[in-house]
Design a protein around this motif. Sequence first.
Motif, PDB file in Angstrom:
ATOM      1  N   GLY A 161       0.792  -1.210   0.000  1.00  0.00           N
ATOM      2  CA  GLY A 161       0.000   0.000   0.000  1.00  0.00           C
ATOM      3  C   GLY A 161       0.826   1.263   0.000  1.00  0.00           C
ATOM      4  N   GLY A 162       2.050   1.131  -0.561  1.00  0.00           N
ATOM      5  CA  GLY A 162       2.918   2.302  -0.614  1.00  0.00           C
ATOM      6  C   GLY A 162       3.503   2.666   0.746  1.00  0.00           C
ATOM      7  N   GLY A 163       3.319   1.780   1.724  1.00  0.00           N
ATOM      8  CA  GLY A 163       3.868   2.040   3.046  1.00  0.00           C
ATOM      9  C   GLY A 163       3.118   3.091   3.843  1.00  0.00           C
ATOM     10  N   ALA A 164       1.950   3.481   3.360  1.00  0.00           N
ATOM     11  CA  ALA A 164       1.224   4.570   4.022  1.00  0.00           C
ATOM     12  C   ALA A 164       0.343   4.092   5.165  1.00  0.00           C
ATOM     13  CB  ALA A 164       0.362   5.309   2.991  1.00  0.00           C
ATOM     14  N   GLY A 165       0.241   2.775   5.332  1.00  0.00           N
ATOM     15  CA  GLY A 165      -0.574   2.250   6.417  1.00  0.00           C
ATOM     16  C   GLY A 165      -2.038   2.139   6.085  1.00  0.00           C
ATOM     17  N   GLY A 166      -2.413   2.370   4.805  1.00  0.00           N
ATOM     18  CA  GLY A 166      -3.813   2.264   4.416  1.00  0.00           C
ATOM     19  C   GLY A 166      -4.152   0.896   3.876  1.00  0.00           C
ATOM     20  N   GLY A 167      -5.027   0.884   2.852  1.00  0.00           N
ATOM     21  CA  GLY A 167      -5.460  -0.382   2.293  1.00  0.00           C
ATOM     22  C   GLY A 167      -4.445  -0.975   1.332  1.00  0.00           C
ATOM     23  N   PHE A 168      -4.466  -2.286   1.210  1.00  0.00           N
ATOM     24  CA  PHE A 168      -3.593  -2.981   0.273  1.00  0.00           C
ATOM     25  C   PHE A 168      -4.148  -4.379   0.028  1.00  0.00           C
ATOM     26  CE2 PHE A 168      -2.064  -3.784   4.538  1.00  0.00           C
ATOM     27  CZ  PHE A 168      -1.706  -5.130   4.553  1.00  0.00           C
ATOM     28  N   ASP A 169      -3.584  -5.052  -0.971  1.00  0.00           N
ATOM     29  CA  ASP A 169      -3.999  -6.409  -1.303  1.00  0.00           C
ATOM     30  C   ASP A 169      -3.028  -7.387  -0.655  1.00  0.00           C
ATOM     31  OD1 ASP A 169      -4.910  -8.768  -2.394  1.00  0.00           O
ATOM     32  OD2 ASP A 169      -4.059  -8.402  -4.383  1.00  0.00           O
ATOM     33  N   LEU A 170      -3.510  -8.130   0.306  1.00  0.00           N
ATOM     34  CA  LEU A 170      -2.647  -9.050   1.048  1.00  0.00           C
ATOM     35  C   LEU A 170      -2.058 -10.132   0.146  1.00  0.00           C
ATOM     36  CD1 LEU A 170      -1.820  -9.578   4.102  1.00  0.00           C
ATOM     37  CD2 LEU A 170      -3.457 -11.450   4.007  1.00  0.00           C
ATOM     38  N   ARG A 171      -2.800 -10.563  -0.880  1.00  0.00           N
ATOM     39  CA  ARG A 171      -2.298 -11.643  -1.729  1.00  0.00           C
ATOM     40  C   ARG A 171      -1.087 -11.200  -2.555  1.00  0.00           C
ATOM     41  NH1 ARG A 171      -3.242 -17.277  -3.336  1.00  0.00           N
ATOM     42  NH2 ARG A 171      -1.369 -17.555  -4.546  1.00  0.00           N
ATOM     43  N   THR A 172      -1.287 -10.189  -3.384  1.00  0.00           N
ATOM     44  CA  THR A 172      -0.230  -9.824  -4.328  1.00  0.00           C
ATOM     45  C   THR A 172       0.899  -9.022  -3.690  1.00  0.00           C
ATOM     46  OG1 THR A 172      -1.449  -7.839  -5.007  1.00  0.00           O
ATOM     47  CG2 THR A 172      -1.829  -9.842  -6.273  1.00  0.00           C
ATOM     48  N   GLU A 173       0.586  -8.238  -2.647  1.00  0.00           N
ATOM     49  CA  GLU A 173       1.600  -7.367  -2.060  1.00  0.00           C
ATOM     50  C   GLU A 173       2.351  -8.002  -0.891  1.00  0.00           C
ATOM     51  OE1 GLU A 173       0.626  -3.062  -1.861  1.00  0.00           O
ATOM     52  OE2 GLU A 173      -1.411  -3.715  -2.370  1.00  0.00           O
ATOM     53  N   VAL A 174       1.761  -9.038  -0.291  1.00  0.00           N
ATOM     54  CA  VAL A 174       2.412  -9.650   0.872  1.00  0.00           C
ATOM     55  C   VAL A 174       2.598 -11.157   0.686  1.00  0.00           C
ATOM     56  CG1 VAL A 174       2.241 -10.094   3.358  1.00  0.00           C
ATOM     57  CG2 VAL A 174       1.567  -7.868   2.442  1.00  0.00           C
ATOM     58  N   ALA A 175       1.506 -11.891   0.495  1.00  0.00           N
ATOM     59  CA  ALA A 175       1.586 -13.353   0.495  1.00  0.00           C
ATOM     60  C   ALA A 175       2.467 -13.902  -0.618  1.00  0.00           C
ATOM     61  CB  ALA A 175       0.181 -13.952   0.398  1.00  0.00           C
ATOM     62  N   ASP A 176       2.278 -13.421  -1.858  1.00  0.00           N
ATOM     63  CA  ASP A 176       3.059 -13.948  -2.975  1.00  0.00           C
ATOM     64  C   ASP A 176       4.551 -13.665  -2.830  1.00  0.00           C
ATOM     65  OD1 ASP A 176       0.921 -15.162  -4.231  1.00  0.00           O
ATOM     66  OD2 ASP A 176       0.495 -13.475  -5.542  1.00  0.00           O
ATOM     67  N   PRO A 177       4.962 -12.407  -2.585  1.00  0.00           N
ATOM     68  CA  PRO A 177       6.403 -12.173  -2.415  1.00  0.00           C
ATOM     69  C   PRO A 177       6.984 -12.873  -1.192  1.00  0.00           C
ATOM     70  CG  PRO A 177       5.145 -10.148  -2.009  1.00  0.00           C
ATOM     71  CD  PRO A 177       4.201 -11.142  -2.611  1.00  0.00           C
ATOM     72  N   PHE A 178       6.193 -12.985  -0.134  1.00  0.00           N
ATOM     73  CA  PHE A 178       6.638 -13.680   1.079  1.00  0.00           C
ATOM     74  C   PHE A 178       6.904 -15.157   0.781  1.00  0.00           C
ATOM     75  CE2 PHE A 178       4.860 -16.018   4.910  1.00  0.00           C
ATOM     76  CZ  PHE A 178       6.022 -15.953   5.667  1.00  0.00           C
ATOM     77  N   ALA A 179       5.945 -15.826   0.114  1.00  0.00           N
ATOM     78  CA  ALA A 179       6.111 -17.249  -0.204  1.00  0.00           C
ATOM     79  C   ALA A 179       7.287 -17.465  -1.148  1.00  0.00           C
ATOM     80  CB  ALA A 179       4.824 -17.795  -0.821  1.00  0.00           C
ATOM     81  N   ALA A 180       7.389 -16.631  -2.177  1.00  0.00           N
ATOM     82  CA  ALA A 180       8.492 -16.779  -3.134  1.00  0.00           C
ATOM     83  C   ALA A 180       9.842 -16.599  -2.445  1.00  0.00           C
ATOM     84  CB  ALA A 180       8.331 -15.776  -4.274  1.00  0.00           C
ATOM     85  N   ALA A 181       9.918 -15.656  -1.516  1.00  0.00           N
ATOM     86  CA  ALA A 181      11.186 -15.391  -0.828  1.00  0.00           C
ATOM     87  C   ALA A 181      11.639 -16.590  -0.009  1.00  0.00           C
ATOM     88  CB  ALA A 181      11.045 -14.157   0.067  1.00  0.00           C
ATOM     89  N   ILE A 182      10.707 -17.248   0.679  1.00  0.00           N
ATOM     90  CA  ILE A 182      11.087 -18.378   1.527  1.00  0.00           C
ATOM     91  C   ILE A 182      11.485 -19.581   0.678  1.00  0.00           C
ATOM     92  CG2 ILE A 182      10.332 -19.939   3.357  1.00  0.00           C
ATOM     93  CD1 ILE A 182      10.705 -16.904   4.075  1.00  0.00           C
ATOM     94  N   VAL A 183      10.734 -19.853  -0.383  1.00  0.00           N
ATOM     95  CA  VAL A 183      11.055 -21.013  -1.220  1.00  0.00           C
ATOM     96  C   VAL A 183      12.388 -20.796  -1.945  1.00  0.00           C
ATOM     97  CG1 VAL A 183      10.310 -22.444  -3.156  1.00  0.00           C
ATOM     98  CG2 VAL A 183       8.643 -21.687  -1.456  1.00  0.00           C
ATOM     99  N   ARG A 184      12.636 -19.581  -2.436  1.00  0.00           N
ATOM    100  CA  ARG A 184      13.921 -19.341  -3.116  1.00  0.00           C
ATOM    101  C   ARG A 184      15.073 -19.452  -2.118  1.00  0.00           C
ATOM    102  NH1 ARG A 184      12.650 -13.046  -3.530  1.00  0.00           N
ATOM    103  NH2 ARG A 184      14.008 -12.329  -1.819  1.00  0.00           N
ATOM    104  N   GLU A 185      14.814 -19.109  -0.846  1.00  0.00           N
ATOM    105  CA  GLU A 185      15.841 -19.276   0.185  1.00  0.00           C
ATOM    106  C   GLU A 185      16.152 -20.750   0.384  1.00  0.00           C
ATOM    107  OE1 GLU A 185      18.445 -17.842   3.285  1.00  0.00           O
ATOM    108  OE2 GLU A 185      17.295 -16.726   1.798  1.00  0.00           O
ATOM    109  N   LEU A 186      15.117 -21.573   0.404  1.00  0.00           N
ATOM    110  CA  LEU A 186      15.321 -23.021   0.535  1.00  0.00           C
ATOM    111  C   LEU A 186      16.135 -23.583  -0.618  1.00  0.00           C
ATOM    112  CD1 LEU A 186      11.818 -24.318   1.690  1.00  0.00           C
ATOM    113  CD2 LEU A 186      13.981 -24.741   2.869  1.00  0.00           C
ATOM    114  N   LEU A 187      15.833 -23.115  -1.819  1.00  0.00           N
ATOM    115  CA  LEU A 187      16.499 -23.643  -3.010  1.00  0.00           C
ATOM    116  C   LEU A 187      17.878 -23.037  -3.215  1.00  0.00           C
ATOM    117  CD1 LEU A 187      13.504 -23.635  -5.524  1.00  0.00           C
ATOM    118  CD2 LEU A 187      14.385 -25.560  -4.202  1.00  0.00           C
ATOM    119  N   GLY A 188      18.156 -21.923  -2.574  1.00  0.00           N
ATOM    120  CA  GLY A 188      19.446 -21.278  -2.754  1.00  0.00           C
ATOM    121  C   GLY A 188      19.539 -20.483  -4.042  1.00  0.00           C
TER     122      GLY A 188
END
Length: 432
Positions: A161-188
């Motif tokens: 949400g631009g870091g403003a503390g307002g509304g945002f999409d949890l799926r595309t802005e948080v969940a997807d990058p979060f999941a990708a980051a952990i799996v890529r960490e596992l794979l190296g």
Amino acid sequence: MVTMNESELGRVLLTHRGVQWIIGTKDDPYALLVRAAGDDPHRLGELIRERGPLYRSSAEAWVTAHHEIAAAALADPRLSVRHPDADAPAAQDEGEQREPMPWEVPALREILPFEGAFLTAGRADCERVRDLLEPLLGAKALERLRPVAERELRGALAGAGGGAGGGFDLRTEVADPFAAAIVRELLGVPEEDHDRFAALCRGAAGLLDATVCSPHLRTARELIASVEGMRSLIAGLIAQRREEPGDDLVSALLAATHEDEVRSVCTLLALVGTELSATLFCDAVAELLDRPAQWRALCEDPGLAAAVVEETLRHAPPVRLVPLYALEDLELAGTPVPAGGQVVVAVEAAGRDSAVHAEPAAFDPARERTAEPLVFAGGLPTSLPAPTARFLAEAGLRALAAEAPGLRPAGPVLRRLRSGVTGAVIELPVAR
């Protein structure tokens, strides 16, 4: 995989969708579930269960939503996601090859890249690979990633949400990058490939749904390109790790099995693992935000996160349908199923079977566990990313509750069209 040009692939996919649409007009609950045209999936699950322990659908499958029969089918070594024809010896050409008739179209498994992502692996291969992965994805091994998971979720949340503390999409802005980051960490995955890795994961969204629901041509082309792209990325990673082994999953697997299997398994963990993890996380959050008292309870006691994940796996699992094929003539629930016949387990509906779960429609993390969730049954490809998905959802819930206790819904949850398998959230609007 059968290679087709744009026109041929489009025709086959359109034919599959047309057949599924027509069958869905017959008031067959499973056919309607596959058609995924807006009908209430929970009501369709109830109607499937009302048809009996195992009923013959007009979609040419035997279907069950009874927990006991579902558990038996998922554990039966005579039933597999791998079609028996996949291992049949190629027929010898006798004279000129016959041109296929216009109404003869290949199955989805023959035209889409499931093999390259280990999604058509048989039980024996899945169980062997699961044993290889167990020390690499066990609770102790994943626990070392908790600081990384907390850091990555905080970072994604800070930028949402631009870091403003307002509304945002949890799926595309948080969940997807979060999941990708952990799996890529596992794979190296090296830092220079992080953006490419995330883009390929996004492009493969819907891969698991396409095993049952025919996608549109554009989606199919993107799925094919994403699987090929991820296999290429993993191949480069394998070459690096052959020269310089590291403390990562790719290096460990290379020491235990052959390169092609490492590439396919890691493609599965990357593409399917990230989607299942993000979907499970989003469904858990959506259930809690619909029940503010439960969200507040989690914020006050983060130790409840594991129970929330387990209840989500029962109530809104990230894999809701599992199609299996009979490897031989067999009998299930007193019903004969011939070799090659399809048996479909309606996992979500079976998780709401009142014969096993009291008040099955209620989302209750505190409920007594009378049965293990069916969603990640062993011996199936989707069981391989299960430890990662569980860990990711649990760690994500803990971190989210700590960082955004005031989180609340900011609009309706939107789900992917023709998403009969995952029912995947594509937008989860929230505010804080």
